[in-house]
Design a protein around this motif. Structure first.
Motif, PDB file in Angstrom:
ATOM      1  N   ALA A  16      24.169   4.861 -18.532  1.00 61.43           N
ATOM      2  CA  ALA A  16      23.407   5.034 -19.776  1.00 61.43           C
ATOM      3  C   ALA A  16      22.980   6.498 -19.839  1.00 61.43           C
ATOM      4  O   ALA A  16      23.071   7.225 -18.839  1.00 61.43           O
ATOM      5  N   TYR A  17      22.513   6.910 -20.988  1.00 61.29           N
ATOM      6  CA  TYR A  17      22.064   8.286 -21.156  1.00 61.29           C
ATOM      7  C   TYR A  17      20.630   8.296 -21.664  1.00 61.29           C
ATOM      8  O   TYR A  17      20.341   7.747 -22.722  1.00 61.29           O
ATOM      9  N   LYS A  18      19.765   8.904 -20.874  1.00 63.21           N
ATOM     10  CA  LYS A  18      18.350   9.051 -21.218  1.00 63.21           C
ATOM     11  C   LYS A  18      18.198  10.306 -22.073  1.00 63.21           C
ATOM     12  O   LYS A  18      18.648  11.387 -21.686  1.00 63.21           O
ATOM     13  N   THR A  19      17.570  10.163 -23.237  1.00 68.90           N
ATOM     14  CA  THR A  19      17.326  11.309 -24.099  1.00 68.90           C
ATOM     15  C   THR A  19      16.194  12.138 -23.506  1.00 68.90           C
ATOM     16  O   THR A  19      15.141  11.604 -23.134  1.00 68.90           O
ATOM     17  N   ILE A  63      14.717  17.134 -29.221  1.00 71.21           N
ATOM     18  CA  ILE A  63      15.725  16.677 -28.267  1.00 71.21           C
ATOM     19  C   ILE A  63      16.289  17.878 -27.524  1.00 71.21           C
ATOM     20  O   ILE A  63      16.700  18.870 -28.134  1.00 71.21           O
ATOM     21  N   ALA A  64      16.292  17.780 -26.187  1.00 69.06           N
ATOM     22  CA  ALA A  64      16.751  18.881 -25.343  1.00 69.06           C
ATOM     23  C   ALA A  64      17.997  18.511 -24.545  1.00 69.06           C
ATOM     24  O   ALA A  64      18.374  19.224 -23.627  1.00 69.06           O
ATOM     25  N   GLY A  65      18.600  17.377 -24.862  1.00 73.59           N
ATOM     26  CA  GLY A  65      19.797  16.973 -24.138  1.00 73.59           C
ATOM     27  C   GLY A  65      19.676  15.542 -23.649  1.00 73.59           C
ATOM     28  O   GLY A  65      18.854  14.764 -24.147  1.00 73.59           O
ATOM     29  N   SER A  66      20.483  15.235 -22.644  1.00 71.19           N
ATOM     30  CA  SER A  66      20.431  13.891 -22.079  1.00 71.19           C
ATOM     31  C   SER A  66      20.744  13.933 -20.596  1.00 71.19           C
ATOM     32  O   SER A  66      21.291  14.920 -20.094  1.00 71.19           O
ATOM     33  N   LYS A  67      20.398  12.857 -19.923  1.00 72.03           N
ATOM     34  CA  LYS A  67      20.618  12.745 -18.486  1.00 72.03           C
ATOM     35  C   LYS A  67      21.318  11.418 -18.213  1.00 72.03           C
ATOM     36  O   LYS A  67      20.911  10.376 -18.719  1.00 72.03           O
ATOM     37  N   LYS A 122      11.910  -2.359  -9.600  1.00 69.58           N
ATOM     38  CA  LYS A 122      11.062  -2.671 -10.754  1.00 69.58           C
ATOM     39  C   LYS A 122      11.825  -2.421 -12.039  1.00 69.58           C
ATOM     40  O   LYS A 122      12.879  -1.775 -12.047  1.00 69.58           O
ATOM     41  N   TYR A 123      11.280  -2.962 -13.140  1.00 67.41           N
ATOM     42  CA  TYR A 123      11.840  -2.667 -14.451  1.00 67.41           C
ATOM     43  C   TYR A 123      11.347  -1.303 -14.912  1.00 67.41           C
ATOM     44  O   TYR A 123      10.184  -0.963 -14.743  1.00 67.41           O
ATOM     45  N   VAL A 124      12.261  -0.533 -15.480  1.00 70.95           N
ATOM     46  CA  VAL A 124      11.933   0.764 -16.077  1.00 70.95           C
ATOM     47  C   VAL A 124      12.572   0.823 -17.453  1.00 70.95           C
ATOM     48  O   VAL A 124      13.446   0.023 -17.777  1.00 70.95           O
ATOM     49  N   SER A 125      12.134   1.773 -18.237  1.00 69.31           N
ATOM     50  CA  SER A 125      12.751   1.967 -19.542  1.00 69.31           C
ATOM     51  C   SER A 125      13.068   3.439 -19.737  1.00 69.31           C
ATOM     52  O   SER A 125      12.375   4.315 -19.197  1.00 69.31           O
ATOM     53  N   ILE A 126      14.128   3.678 -20.475  1.00 71.01           N
ATOM     54  CA  ILE A 126      14.483   5.062 -20.826  1.00 71.01           C
ATOM     55  C   ILE A 126      14.675   5.124 -22.334  1.00 71.01           C
ATOM     56  O   ILE A 126      15.119   4.173 -22.948  1.00 71.01           O
ATOM     57  N   HIS A 127      14.305   6.252 -22.894  1.00 72.32           N
ATOM     58  CA  HIS A 127      14.466   6.484 -24.329  1.00 72.32           C
ATOM     59  C   HIS A 127      15.934   6.796 -24.606  1.00 72.32           C
ATOM     60  O   HIS A 127      16.578   7.499 -23.850  1.00 72.32           O
ATOM     61  N   GLN A 128      16.432   6.275 -25.715  1.00 70.71           N
ATOM     62  CA  GLN A 128      17.796   6.557 -26.131  1.00 70.71           C
ATOM     63  C   GLN A 128      17.808   6.915 -27.608  1.00 70.71           C
ATOM     64  O   GLN A 128      17.079   6.311 -28.404  1.00 70.71           O
ATOM     65  N   GLY A 129      18.626   7.876 -27.965  1.00 70.82           N
ATOM     66  CA  GLY A 129      18.772   8.270 -29.365  1.00 70.82           C
ATOM     67  C   GLY A 129      17.704   9.245 -29.803  1.00 70.82           C
ATOM     68  O   GLY A 129      17.044   9.886 -28.996  1.00 70.82           O
ATOM     69  N   GLU A 130      17.558   9.359 -31.118  1.00 66.73           N
ATOM     70  CA  GLU A 130      16.612  10.328 -31.693  1.00 66.73           C
ATOM     71  C   GLU A 130      15.187  10.053 -31.338  1.00 66.73           C
ATOM     72  O   GLU A 130      14.748   8.994 -31.096  1.00 66.73           O
TER      73      GLU A 130
END
Length: 169
Positions: free
Chosen positions: A115-118, A126-130, A161-169
């Motif tokens: 996946a790609y984290k914004t 937005i400065a890119g993705s990881k 554990k569960y984590v979340s990452i932001h995706q998209g704009e």
């Protein structure tokens, strides 16, 4: 008479297809989660099920609303441990700035292994993705604008554990 019987059979099949699994409902009630949260089904499917933790036991995710604050969120009950996890519904998502999923227009099981984290800069641009490795099925939640997915988050188990990452704009 035949039409009535046909309708009755259709209704029974429909209810069975939309009902939550019994183990989930039992756990939800035994944990007294029903006192604080109401399960809602504003979008389809009404719930998601997959082995989110990699223990080979099905886990269930539903959308809920906190009865007091009216904030929406996602509740996961792990089938193997019977533990529950709340994202939103008044609780902040880890790594995000929101505690309400009232913006949610869609969700699905995410099966890709990457996946790609914004990433954002100090001004919030937005400065890119990881690139992020995702070992098990995850939950993709997103908003839709003009018929396309705009932004959202990915909720996944990182091994502890569960984590979340932001995706998209």
């Amino acid at each position: 008479m035949k039409l009535s019987l046909l309708f009755s059979l259709f209704w029974i099949i429909f209810l069975q297809a939309t009902e939550l699994p019994g183990l989930f409902t039992k756990s939800f009630n035994e944990k007294k989660l029903n006192e604080r949260y109401q399960i809602i089904k504003p979008i389809k499917p009404g719930y998601l099920e997959a082995d989110f933790t990699g223990d080979r036991i099905t886990d269930i995710a539903v959308q809920v609303v906190d009865k007091k604050s009216k904030k929406r969120g996602i509740l996961i009950i792990n089938g193997g441990s019977n533990k529950h996890y709340i994202f939103g519904a008044g609780y902040k998502f880890a790594g995000e700035d929101f505690n309400d999923t009232n913006w949610l227009d869609g969700w699905r099981i995410y099966k890709d292994k990457i996946a790609y984290k914004t990433l954002f800069d100090a001004e919030g641009d937005i400065a890119g993705s990881k690139k992020v490795k995702v070992s098990h099925p995850a939950i993709s939640i997103y908003s839709i604008e003009d018929g396309s997915e705009l932004a959202g988050a990915l909720i996944y188990w990182n091994g502890t554990k569960y984590v979340s990452i932001h995706q998209g704009e």
